[in-house]
Design a protein around this motif. Structure first.
Motif, mmCIF file in Angstrom:
data_model
loop_
_atom_site.group_PDB
_atom_site.id
_atom_site.type_symbol
_atom_site.label_atom_id
_atom_site.label_comp_id
_atom_site.label_asym_id
_atom_site.label_seq_id
_atom_site.Cartn_x
_atom_site.Cartn_y
_atom_site.Cartn_z
ATOM 1 N N GLU A 150 56.564 10.185 17.338
ATOM 2 C CA GLU A 150 57.831 10.737 16.864
ATOM 3 C C GLU A 150 58.419 11.569 18.001
ATOM 4 O O GLU A 150 57.791 12.528 18.452
ATOM 5 N N VAL A 151 59.615 11.202 18.462
ATOM 6 C CA VAL A 151 60.172 11.808 19.674
ATOM 7 C C VAL A 151 61.545 12.414 19.412
ATOM 8 O O VAL A 151 62.378 11.820 18.719
ATOM 9 N N LEU A 180 60.707 7.831 27.761
ATOM 10 C CA LEU A 180 61.045 7.564 26.365
ATOM 11 C C LEU A 180 60.573 6.178 25.950
ATOM 12 O O LEU A 180 60.032 5.994 24.853
ATOM 13 N N THR A 207 68.332 3.237 21.058
ATOM 14 C CA THR A 207 67.016 3.133 20.422
ATOM 15 C C THR A 207 66.905 3.981 19.150
ATOM 16 O O THR A 207 65.810 4.122 18.590
ATOM 17 N N ASP A 208 68.040 4.562 18.711
ATOM 18 C CA ASP A 208 68.048 5.405 17.506
ATOM 19 C C ASP A 208 67.064 6.574 17.619
ATOM 20 O O ASP A 208 66.380 6.941 16.662
ATOM 21 N N THR A 209 66.992 7.138 18.809
ATOM 22 C CA THR A 209 66.139 8.307 19.052
ATOM 23 C C THR A 209 66.990 9.566 18.958
ATOM 24 O O THR A 209 68.013 9.676 19.638
ATOM 25 N N ARG A 256 57.986 5.612 22.818
ATOM 26 C CA ARG A 256 58.356 4.790 21.679
ATOM 27 C C ARG A 256 57.343 3.666 21.482
ATOM 28 O O ARG A 256 56.945 3.361 20.353
ATOM 29 N N TYR A 302 68.530 13.118 19.708
ATOM 30 C CA TYR A 302 68.625 13.825 20.998
ATOM 31 C C TYR A 302 69.699 14.886 20.928
ATOM 32 O O TYR A 302 70.523 14.926 20.003
ATOM 33 N N CYS A 343 68.960 6.819 24.252
ATOM 34 C CA CYS A 343 68.583 7.365 22.948
ATOM 35 C C CYS A 343 69.419 6.737 21.831
ATOM 36 O O CYS A 343 68.898 6.389 20.764
#
Length: 236
Positions: free
Chosen positions: A25-26, A16, A47-49, A20, A51, A44
């Protein structure tokens, strides 16, 4: 690119981090984790990802992905997910495929007295660890290795080539077909973590080292915990 990462453990976190930094875009599919395993879902959140802890094969995908990466993911990925990215889906497996498909590959390699282990990036198909090979690299098993040190060396080295595997898959480049019958091991602790007194001394010693991955349980001889060769000789 739009990328789905199916991951777990520190290698999932490292994947990840790489994605990033490349600006992709993940969306992440991962698992709950015990306290001693680096947490991808917590990373996540940091890092504001986006999930989910749900199984990727049982829920709608968040978008049509350019690539799907599997790094230590613990669910089997079903054919409809493979089709959703037009086969641009790859996995990192800690073994030299076709040998040691399935689970506990490094542990079994140590127990069986192999002189080298390694890792394979391969395309995912409908078989278990049977897809075409993208990258494969052998790594020696040292006589002093424990499961922990071997796992760390193999996975650290594998992540230095994650980018190469990603861009190979993204371009839809072919891999190399696996050759030979290979071998497969099921999920679960080898021999339930118990030493067989009938084994020769070399296998017993390898088994002790192969069980060392704190805080998981170590090898046992009967009801006695065996932490070292010294313990093994004293128990005999």
């Amino acid at each position: 690119m739009k990328i789905i990462l199916c991951g777990y453990h520190w290698t999932g976190c490292k994947a990840l981090d790489f994605l990033r930094r490349e600006g992709h875009e993940v969306f992440v599919y991962t698992h709950e984790n015990p306290y001693h395993v680096p947490s991808l879902w917590q990373y996540c959140e940091k890092t504001d990802t986006p999930y989910t802890l749900k199984n990727i094969s049982k829920v709608p995908l968040p978008f049509e992905p350019d690539v799907i990466c599997s790094v230590y993911y613990r669910f089997i990925i079903k054919p409809h997910v493979i089709e959703a990215c037009k086969g641009r889906i790859f996995n990192l497996h800690p073994a030299l495929l076709p040998n040691y498909r399935g689970c506990s590959s490094l542990t079994w390699a140590m127990i069986n007295g192999e002189t080298e282990a390694g890792y394979t990036y391969h395309y995912i198909d409908e078989g278990t660890d049977m897809g075409d090979i993208i990258i494969q690299q052998p790594i020696p098993i040292e006589d002093f290795d424990t499961q922990e040190t071997l796992f760390t060396r193999v996975m650290y080295t594998s992540m230095t080539r994650f980018s190469e595997a990603l861009h190979h898959a993204a371009k839809g480049l072919p891999g190399d077909q696996q050759t030979g019958e290979g071998s497969h091991y099921p999920r679960g602790c080898p021999h339930d973590g118990v030493i067989d007194p009938a084994w020769d001394e070399r296998r017993k010693e390898r088994f002790v080292r192969a069980m060392i991955y704190p805080p998981y349980p170590v090898a046992k001889l009967g009801v006695q915990s065996i932490y070292s060769l010294k313990d093994l000789k004293a128990a005999d």
